[in-house]
Motif scaffolding. Structure first.
Motif, PDB file in Angstrom:
ATOM      1  N   GLY A  17     -40.512  16.787   3.418  1.00 44.37           N
ATOM      2  CA  GLY A  17     -39.794  16.457   2.200  1.00 44.37           C
ATOM      3  C   GLY A  17     -39.793  14.953   2.003  1.00 44.37           C
ATOM      4  N   PRO A  18     -38.955  14.445   1.109  1.00 46.38           N
ATOM      5  CA  PRO A  18     -38.940  13.003   0.841  1.00 46.38           C
ATOM      6  C   PRO A  18     -38.696  12.151   2.078  1.00 46.38           C
ATOM      7  N   GLY A  44     -42.767  19.046   0.094  1.00 48.10           N
ATOM      8  CA  GLY A  44     -41.573  19.183  -0.735  1.00 48.10           C
ATOM      9  C   GLY A  44     -41.245  20.618  -1.070  1.00 48.10           C
ATOM     10  N   VAL A  47     -37.752  20.974  -2.349  1.00 53.67           N
ATOM     11  CA  VAL A  47     -37.628  20.360  -3.673  1.00 53.67           C
ATOM     12  C   VAL A  47     -38.206  21.275  -4.744  1.00 53.67           C
ATOM     13  N   ALA A  91     -42.035  16.437  -6.645  1.00 53.79           N
ATOM     14  CA  ALA A  91     -42.943  17.077  -5.686  1.00 53.79           C
ATOM     15  C   ALA A  91     -44.398  16.875  -6.065  1.00 53.79           C
ATOM     16  N   LEU A  95     -44.617  13.499  -3.794  1.00 59.61           N
ATOM     17  CA  LEU A  95     -44.665  14.068  -2.448  1.00 59.61           C
ATOM     18  C   LEU A  95     -46.024  14.666  -2.123  1.00 59.61           C
TER      19      LEU A  95
END
Length: 477
Positions: A17-18, A44, A47, A91, A95
């Motif tokens: 993820g982030p 992500g 997300v 995303a 990402l």
């Protein structure tokens, strides 16, 4: 089989993820070799579950500078820093490209099932710190693997473990049996199936944070459409309504976040949502028609509803960390040195003091919980907090303590009053207006902000979206 020397091993990062991908970028920048393990099929993954929801933070606040530096040679350019991405935008436009740049350093369909010291369970002291970490992984195709690591950064977030409807922190009686009519995230009302579940029907929204605001605003918008006539929300709050209930309004230093609270207030004021206060859910029953009846601890029973949206927050999954020695706060399940800085029972201001590797350290040297997971059950996490965390942690792992200790973080005030244990206080015990933010009054959203009904608090459900009570309060206290 003998494990390789520690310096030859990668740093395992749990979660793409982030925070996890930013951690990998910072490790690369430090000359270290990261290996990111993501249980989902793409970067992500969490997300993407809320791709329809817009963040209240701008592109300028949700892109890590070191990750951007890694992306630059590919021709990637950051979207307009003053605009607000949706989860899907974040995303797809940030990402995913970042994961592509990291290449084989990121593995998808890889679920971490356990972390320990090689040859040492959590009991054994002898020679512990010189042993590498061993990470057990199960892949989507059923394969299992054991990976040795010099350090482990857990950025797996909390999205997969939402809190239940029950006010005690345990599922309400009947909650599991009613799972077909309960969801734990903001529904995408552009999706025909989700729209059909709520259009013209009565939905209970349990929670008092930004995700609840978003759900109320979205249901109110649905009620204004031709196919949504008759849509009604019942907003179930454990506390009473006070000046801080709807956030900071025009006083919020994140304007889109303030606009979100105002949209929820409008949903109530316009009659699209009815607020039920001081209601602590104890049971969820079915009536003769299959509709759901919420029952409070004090015996109150609400009129039947067709659907329930539970947005009471998230909690960390610590199950795969049972063999390492963590030092977590007994209430928040956050690192003990960090907990006092973020505890909503103690703090009445939304700012978070700068913190890095030292506050995130544990008795088990070399393992760090970062990102939303570092906050345990505490709310109000922002992406920029996670980015500064992983910058400090990566520098510490690389041995650059001067850089690791140079932690700088400036966050906007929430403009929300509360805290000091007042989140669940009876209505009569709560301040009517607050100390630094006036009771929200309708105000136009800033020109750069998206429509309030689409704004989401928390830039990490990886922020994850968070349905818990907002911390905030006396600015400068």
């Amino acid at each position: 089989m003998n494990a390789p020397a520690l310096t030859e091993l990668p740093v395992v990062v749990v979660g793409a993820g982030p925070a996890g991908l930013a951690a990998a970028a910072h490790l690369v920048d430090q000359g270290l070799d990261p290996l990111v393990l993501e249980t989902g099929p793409a970067a992500g993954a969490a997300v993407r579950d809320w791709s329809h929801v817009r963040l209240f933070s701008t592109w300028g606040e949700v892109v890590d500078p070191t990750a951007e530096k890694l992306l630059a040679p590919t021709g990637w350019t950051r979207p307009d820093p003053a605009t607000y991405p949706s989860g899907g935008d974040w995303a797809a436009r940030y990402l995913e490209p970042l994961a592509e740049v990291l290449g084989e350093r990121v593995r998808f369909g890889a679920t971490v099932t356990g972390v320990s010291r090689s040859g040492r369970d959590r009991i054994v002291d002898a020679d512990r710190e010189s042993r590498p970490f061993v990470v057990h992984v199960e892949y989507a195709d059923g394969r299992e693997e054991r990976i040795f690591a010099r350090a482990v950064i857990d950025a797996s977030g909390t999205w997969s473990t939402p809190s239940p409807a029950g006010a005690s922190g345990l599922p309400a009686l009947g909650e599991k049996a009613a799972a077909d009519r309960i969801t734990y995230q903001v529904p995408d009302l552009k999706d025909p199936a989700a729209r059909a579940r709520h259009a013209g029907r009565r939905t209970a929204v349990i929670g008092s944070g930004a995700s609840a605001f978003t759900a109320l605003a979205c249901l109110a918008d649905l009620a204004k459409t031709e196919d949504g006539k008759g849509t009604k929300a019942v907003w179930v709050l454990r506390r009473g309504i006070s000046g801080s209930t709807f956030g900071g309004g025009s006083a919020d230093q994140l304007p889109a976040r303030g606009a979100l609270g105002l949209a929820a207030k409008a949903a109530v004021d316009d009659g699209h949502a009815d607020a039920v206060t001081g209601f602590r859910t104890d049971a969820i029953e079915r009536d003769g028609s299959g509709r759901l009846v919420l029952v409070a601890e004090d015996g109150r029973r609400l009129e039947p509803v067709d659907e329930v949206i539970v947005l009471t927050g998230f909690r960390p999954d610590l199950s795969f960390l049972s063999e390492v020695r963590l030092n977590l706060d007994e209430r928040l399940q956050a690192p003990v040195e960090l907990a006092p800085l973020i505890d909503p029972n103690q703090h009445s201001c939304g700012t978070v003091y700068p913190h890095g590797h030292r506050e995130l350290s544990h008795p088990e040297q070399g393992i760090y919980l970062v990102g939303m997971k570092s906050y345990g059950r505490a709310p109000t996490f922002l992406a920029m907090t996670g980015y500064e965390q992983v910058r400090s942690v990566a520098a510490a792992i690389a041995g650059d303590l001067e850089s690791a200790d140079r932690v700088e973080l400036t966050l906007p005030e929430t403009g929300v009053c509360g805290g000091a244990g007042l989140f669940d206080a009876p209505e009569a015990d709560q301040d009517a207006g607050g100390c630094c933010a006036p009771a929200p009054a309708p105000a136009p959203a800033p020109a750069s902000a998206p429509a309030p009904a689409l704004v989401q608090i928390g830039t990490v459900p990886a922020l994850e979206p968070d349905g818990r009570t907002q911390a905030g309060g006396c600015c400068g206290s």
